[in-house]
Design a protein around this motif. Structure first.
Motif, PDB file in Angstrom:
ATOM      1  N   ARG A 363       0.837  -1.203   0.000  1.00 48.64           N
ATOM      2  CA  ARG A 363       0.000   0.000   0.000  1.00 48.64           C
ATOM      3  C   ARG A 363       0.872   1.254   0.000  1.00 48.64           C
ATOM      4  O   ARG A 363       0.585   2.211  -0.726  1.00 48.64           O
ATOM      5  CB  ARG A 363      -0.921  -0.010   1.221  1.00 48.64           C
ATOM      6  CG  ARG A 363      -1.727   1.277   1.372  1.00 48.64           C
ATOM      7  CD  ARG A 363      -2.837   1.120   2.374  1.00 48.64           C
ATOM      8  NE  ARG A 363      -3.820   0.140   1.899  1.00 48.64           N
ATOM      9  CZ  ARG A 363      -5.008  -0.050   2.471  1.00 48.64           C
ATOM     10  NH1 ARG A 363      -5.365   0.665   3.524  1.00 48.64           N
ATOM     11  NH2 ARG A 363      -5.843  -0.949   1.997  1.00 48.64           N
ATOM     12  N   ASN A 364       1.921   1.260   0.803  1.00 50.01           N
ATOM     13  CA  ASN A 364       2.799   2.439   0.825  1.00 50.01           C
ATOM     14  C   ASN A 364       3.451   2.670  -0.531  1.00 50.01           C
ATOM     15  O   ASN A 364       3.567   3.807  -0.991  1.00 50.01           O
ATOM     16  CB  ASN A 364       3.877   2.267   1.898  1.00 50.01           C
ATOM     17  CG  ASN A 364       3.330   2.449   3.301  1.00 50.01           C
ATOM     18  OD1 ASN A 364       2.154   2.756   3.485  1.00 50.01           O
ATOM     19  ND2 ASN A 364       4.187   2.252   4.299  1.00 50.01           N
ATOM     20  N   LEU A 365       3.884   1.595  -1.179  1.00 49.95           N
ATOM     21  CA  LEU A 365       4.486   1.755  -2.508  1.00 49.95           C
ATOM     22  C   LEU A 365       3.467   2.271  -3.515  1.00 49.95           C
ATOM     23  O   LEU A 365       3.775   3.150  -4.336  1.00 49.95           O
ATOM     24  CB  LEU A 365       5.064   0.421  -2.982  1.00 49.95           C
ATOM     25  CG  LEU A 365       6.301  -0.116  -2.260  1.00 49.95           C
ATOM     26  CD1 LEU A 365       6.798  -1.382  -2.951  1.00 49.95           C
ATOM     27  CD2 LEU A 365       7.414   0.920  -2.223  1.00 49.95           C
ATOM     28  N   CYS A 366       2.257   1.738  -3.472  1.00 47.52           N
ATOM     29  CA  CYS A 366       1.229   2.178  -4.418  1.00 47.52           C
ATOM     30  C   CYS A 366       0.839   3.627  -4.166  1.00 47.52           C
ATOM     31  O   CYS A 366       0.653   4.408  -5.117  1.00 47.52           O
ATOM     32  CB  CYS A 366       0.013   1.268  -4.315  1.00 47.52           C
ATOM     33  SG  CYS A 366       0.293  -0.411  -4.926  1.00 47.52           S
ATOM     34  N   ASP A 367       0.688   4.019  -2.893  1.00 47.10           N
ATOM     35  CA  ASP A 367       0.359   5.411  -2.585  1.00 47.10           C
ATOM     36  C   ASP A 367       1.469   6.343  -3.039  1.00 47.10           C
ATOM     37  O   ASP A 367       1.208   7.445  -3.552  1.00 47.10           O
ATOM     38  CB  ASP A 367       0.122   5.572  -1.082  1.00 47.10           C
ATOM     39  CG  ASP A 367      -1.191   4.944  -0.643  1.00 47.10           C
ATOM     40  OD1 ASP A 367      -2.055   4.709  -1.504  1.00 47.10           O
ATOM     41  OD2 ASP A 367      -1.334   4.690   0.578  1.00 47.10           O
ATOM     42  N   ASN A 368       2.717   5.917  -2.846  1.00 46.15           N
ATOM     43  CA  ASN A 368       3.851   6.734  -3.289  1.00 46.15           C
ATOM     44  C   ASN A 368       3.829   6.904  -4.803  1.00 46.15           C
ATOM     45  O   ASN A 368       4.037   8.007  -5.324  1.00 46.15           O
ATOM     46  CB  ASN A 368       5.155   6.077  -2.843  1.00 46.15           C
ATOM     47  CG  ASN A 368       6.374   6.871  -3.269  1.00 46.15           C
ATOM     48  OD1 ASN A 368       6.738   7.859  -2.653  1.00 46.15           O
ATOM     49  ND2 ASN A 368       7.023   6.445  -4.355  1.00 46.15           N
ATOM     50  N   ALA A 369       3.560   5.817  -5.547  1.00 44.50           N
ATOM     51  CA  ALA A 369       3.524   5.908  -7.004  1.00 44.50           C
ATOM     52  C   ALA A 369       2.367   6.775  -7.468  1.00 44.50           C
ATOM     53  O   ALA A 369       2.514   7.602  -8.392  1.00 44.50           O
ATOM     54  CB  ALA A 369       3.424   4.502  -7.603  1.00 44.50           C
ATOM     55  N   ALA A 370       1.164   6.614  -6.841  1.00 42.62           N
ATOM     56  CA  ALA A 370       0.006   7.402  -7.246  1.00 42.62           C
ATOM     57  C   ALA A 370       0.207   8.885  -6.952  1.00 42.62           C
ATOM     58  O   ALA A 370      -0.310   9.749  -7.673  1.00 42.62           O
ATOM     59  CB  ALA A 370      -1.239   6.889  -6.522  1.00 42.62           C
ATOM     60  N   ARG A 371       0.970   9.191  -5.899  1.00 42.26           N
ATOM     61  CA  ARG A 371       1.183  10.581  -5.531  1.00 42.26           C
ATOM     62  C   ARG A 371       1.985  11.339  -6.597  1.00 42.26           C
ATOM     63  O   ARG A 371       1.771  12.532  -6.820  1.00 42.26           O
ATOM     64  CB  ARG A 371       1.905  10.641  -4.183  1.00 42.26           C
ATOM     65  CG  ARG A 371       2.048  12.043  -3.619  1.00 42.26           C
ATOM     66  CD  ARG A 371       2.685  12.007  -2.244  1.00 42.26           C
ATOM     67  NE  ARG A 371       1.863  11.240  -1.320  1.00 42.26           N
ATOM     68  CZ  ARG A 371       2.280  10.169  -0.661  1.00 42.26           C
ATOM     69  NH1 ARG A 371       3.505   9.717  -0.849  1.00 42.26           N
ATOM     70  NH2 ARG A 371       1.473   9.534   0.162  1.00 42.26           N
ATOM     71  N   TYR A 372       2.905  10.634  -7.269  1.00 42.63           N
ATOM     72  CA  TYR A 372       3.798  11.330  -8.203  1.00 42.63           C
ATOM     73  C   TYR A 372       3.551  10.956  -9.665  1.00 42.63           C
ATOM     74  O   TYR A 372       4.174  11.532 -10.557  1.00 42.63           O
ATOM     75  CB  TYR A 372       5.251  11.011  -7.851  1.00 42.63           C
ATOM     76  CG  TYR A 372       5.590  11.393  -6.439  1.00 42.63           C
ATOM     77  CD1 TYR A 372       5.578  12.718  -6.037  1.00 42.63           C
ATOM     78  CD2 TYR A 372       5.871  10.414  -5.481  1.00 42.63           C
ATOM     79  CE1 TYR A 372       5.871  13.072  -4.736  1.00 42.63           C
ATOM     80  CE2 TYR A 372       6.160  10.756  -4.171  1.00 42.63           C
ATOM     81  CZ  TYR A 372       6.153  12.096  -3.807  1.00 42.63           C
ATOM     82  OH  TYR A 372       6.423  12.453  -2.515  1.00 42.63           O
ATOM     83  N   ALA A 373       2.678   9.987  -9.926  1.00 41.25           N
ATOM     84  CA  ALA A 373       2.416   9.593 -11.315  1.00 41.25           C
ATOM     85  C   ALA A 373       1.671  10.690 -12.055  1.00 41.25           C
ATOM     86  O   ALA A 373       0.829  11.402 -11.491  1.00 41.25           O
ATOM     87  CB  ALA A 373       1.618   8.285 -11.334  1.00 41.25           C
ATOM     88  N   ARG A 374       1.945  10.801 -13.338  1.00 44.42           N
ATOM     89  CA  ARG A 374       1.221  11.745 -14.189  1.00 44.42           C
ATOM     90  C   ARG A 374      -0.034  11.102 -14.777  1.00 44.42           C
ATOM     91  O   ARG A 374      -1.115  11.689 -14.753  1.00 44.42           O
ATOM     92  CB  ARG A 374       2.131  12.239 -15.309  1.00 44.42           C
ATOM     93  CG  ARG A 374       3.328  13.052 -14.813  1.00 44.42           C
ATOM     94  CD  ARG A 374       4.089  13.650 -15.990  1.00 44.42           C
ATOM     95  NE  ARG A 374       5.214  14.471 -15.547  1.00 44.42           N
ATOM     96  CZ  ARG A 374       6.461  14.039 -15.426  1.00 44.42           C
ATOM     97  NH1 ARG A 374       6.739  12.764 -15.699  1.00 44.42           N
ATOM     98  NH2 ARG A 374       7.416  14.836 -15.002  1.00 44.42           N
ATOM     99  N   HIS A 375       0.141   9.872 -15.320  1.00 46.22           N
ATOM    100  CA  HIS A 375      -0.979   9.224 -15.980  1.00 46.22           C
ATOM    101  C   HIS A 375      -1.111   7.740 -15.614  1.00 46.22           C
ATOM    102  O   HIS A 375      -2.218   7.228 -15.569  1.00 46.22           O
ATOM    103  CB  HIS A 375      -0.850   9.334 -17.515  1.00 46.22           C
ATOM    104  CG  HIS A 375      -0.675  10.739 -17.986  1.00 46.22           C
ATOM    105  ND1 HIS A 375      -1.687  11.675 -17.938  1.00 46.22           N
ATOM    106  CD2 HIS A 375       0.411  11.381 -18.520  1.00 46.22           C
ATOM    107  CE1 HIS A 375      -1.245  12.829 -18.412  1.00 46.22           C
ATOM    108  NE2 HIS A 375       0.025  12.680 -18.778  1.00 46.22           N
TER     109      HIS A 375
END
Length: 474
Positions: A363-375
């Motif tokens: 969950r932490n990895l996914c939240d981190n990726a969603a926070r900085y992903a563009r698309h």
């Protein structure tokens, strides 16, 4: 070829940089220089002494010839001019004009050996070759004498061959002895320094095993009461202070986090009641509830890290279907971030571990990726005989190579777009690192195919799980 030579030369350069080698080389150099200087002094002293002996022998022979001339005894003079066994002495008797009146047998037919004409009672010393083919010079003493037949010049030459042979013997001994002595001194120094540094190496090895999470280890103290023992005791005292400070800090974080949980729970309940009682301020109350929830998550993270620092994470060893956890997080991301495209390439994978902690790490990895992903955010799970790989990719700004180690430190936020304004506390990746390490795995940061960040977890696998592969994109 050049690169290979450079790589092979590096270990030698490192070896030459050690204290043992440098001390051994310095000792060998000092001893070699000292012996060479002492040998040079011995050489000069020996040559001067032997040359003085040659001059004394020449003076003695001169006195004998002068005594025979003054006694006007031809027989005695002839005997004096005869060389002894192994004697390389040349004698001439000249008049004031330089005419040879008498000479030793080996100088028969030779002209005068010198042009010096000292007055009676005076002497002149010269050094020269008697003939161009000679290898050794002669030490020539020219003395003036008054005889019944008039003034005479006595020329006595003593060969310097004994002097040269003695000097050559000393030089040969030095050429052989100095390198051997330097090597022996270097080896002895290398061994003795190595023995002296053995406690230091033991201290170094022990210190290399000490980590910030475990400061209980102490370095060994040598039995000898010397500087190394004092260093070990000082380091142990420093470790005592560090351990005390670390334990105080951990207790403070744990106690503060624990004490804050109850007031936060009260605030959350109060805000819920306030939102229901006063709908006119619902927007502001919801914002406050969101901040309270964020603060609660930070406190929960601090408590987890404090427990990890003090006792390590308690890990349950159950069979965990990592692909099921990945599916749950994929669906959650899709629901919470409809503006992003969530791609997944999830294959069946089973590991031994704590399902709750592994779920939190994903969950932490996914939240981190969603926070900085563009698309796009991509979630990948794959397993083989060696282990299980879980990878979360985004198409955001990425993480520079210089920051890929410290990104797992606590409260670290990177520059540019990875800032506090994005809502992160700086603890999520630190918690992931602790969880993965407690499961015997590792986490690394790479660059994704789209140029963003790719966080890669590797975990040792448990028993395999059958099933069809599942690929999807939402």
């Amino acid at each position: 070829m050049t690169a290979a030579l450079r790589r092979s030369a590096q270990p030698w350069a490192a070896r030459l940089g050690s204290v043992r080698v440098r001390t051994a080389l310095a000792a060998a150099a000092v001893v070699a220089c000292a012996v060479l200087l002492a040998g040079l002094g011995l050489l000069l002293t020996t040559r001067a002494t032997l040359t003085g002996n040659v001059d004394a022998a020449a003076d003695q022979r001169t006195g004998q010839v002068v005594a025979a001339l003054q006694a006007d005894d031809p027989t005695r003079l002839t005997q004096t001019l005869q060389p002894g066994a192994g004697d390389r002495t040349a004698v001439q008797v000249l008049d004031r004009s330089g005419r040879v009146l008498d000479a030793s047998p080996d100088l028969a037919g030779r002209g005068p050996l010198t042009t010096a004409r000292p007055a009676p009672g005076q002497s002149v010393t010269q050094e020269r070759l008697l003939s161009p083919g000679d290898e050794d010079k002669f030490r020539i003493v020219v003395t003036g004498a008054q005889t019944p037949e008039g003034a005479r010049i006595v020329v006595v030459g003593q060969s310097l061959r004994p002097v040269n042979e003695s000097v050559e013997a000393i030089v040969r001994a030095a050429l052989v002895g100095v390198p051997v002595l330097a090597v022996v001194v270097a080896l002895a120094t290398y061994l003795f320094v190595g023995k002296s540094l053995r406690p230091v190496e033991a201290i170094r090895r022990r210190v290399s095993t000490i980590t910030a999470s475990d400061l209980r280890t102490r370095v060994p103290v040598p039995s000898a009461r010397d500087e190394v023992a004092a260093l070990a005791e000082t380091m142990n005292a420093m470790l005592d202070r560090l351990q005390g400070a670390a334990e105080t800090q951990r207790r403070f974080v744990a106690d503060a986090s624990h004490e804050l949980r109850s007031p936060l729970a009260t605030l959350q309940v109060g805000l819920e009641l306030l939102e229901a009682a006063d709908p006119a301020h619902g927007r502001q109350v919801r914002r406050m509830r969101g901040e309270t929830a964020r603060l609660s998550r930070i406190i929960s993270d601090l408590l987890l890290l404090a427990r990890a620092d003090e006792h390590g994470l308690a890990v349950r060893h159950d069979d965990v279907d990592l692909d099921d956890l990945a599916y749950v997080e994929r669906d959650r991301l899709h629901a919470e971030h409809p503006e992003l495209r969530i791609e997944s390439r999830i294959r069946p994978a089973r590991v031994r571990g704590d399902a709750h902690q592994l779920e939190r790490a994903i969950r932490n990895l996914c939240d981190n990726a969603a926070r900085y992903a563009r698309h796009v955010v991509t979630l990948t799970v794959a397993a083989d005989d060696h282990g299980t790989d879980l990878r979360v990719d985004d198409d955001g700004p990425g993480i520079d190579e210089a920051d890929r180690e410290r990104v797992f430190d606590r409260f670290v936020r990177l520059d540019d777009s990875r800032t506090r304004s994005d809502g992160g506390s700086g603890l999520g990746l630190a918690i992931v690192h602790e969880i993965v390490a407690s499961h015997g795995g590792r986490i690394t940061v790479e660059t994704s195919a789209s140029g963003g960040a790719s966080l890669h977890i590797w975990l040792p696998s448990g028993s395999g799980k059958g099933g069809d592969d599942a690929d999807s994109a939402r």
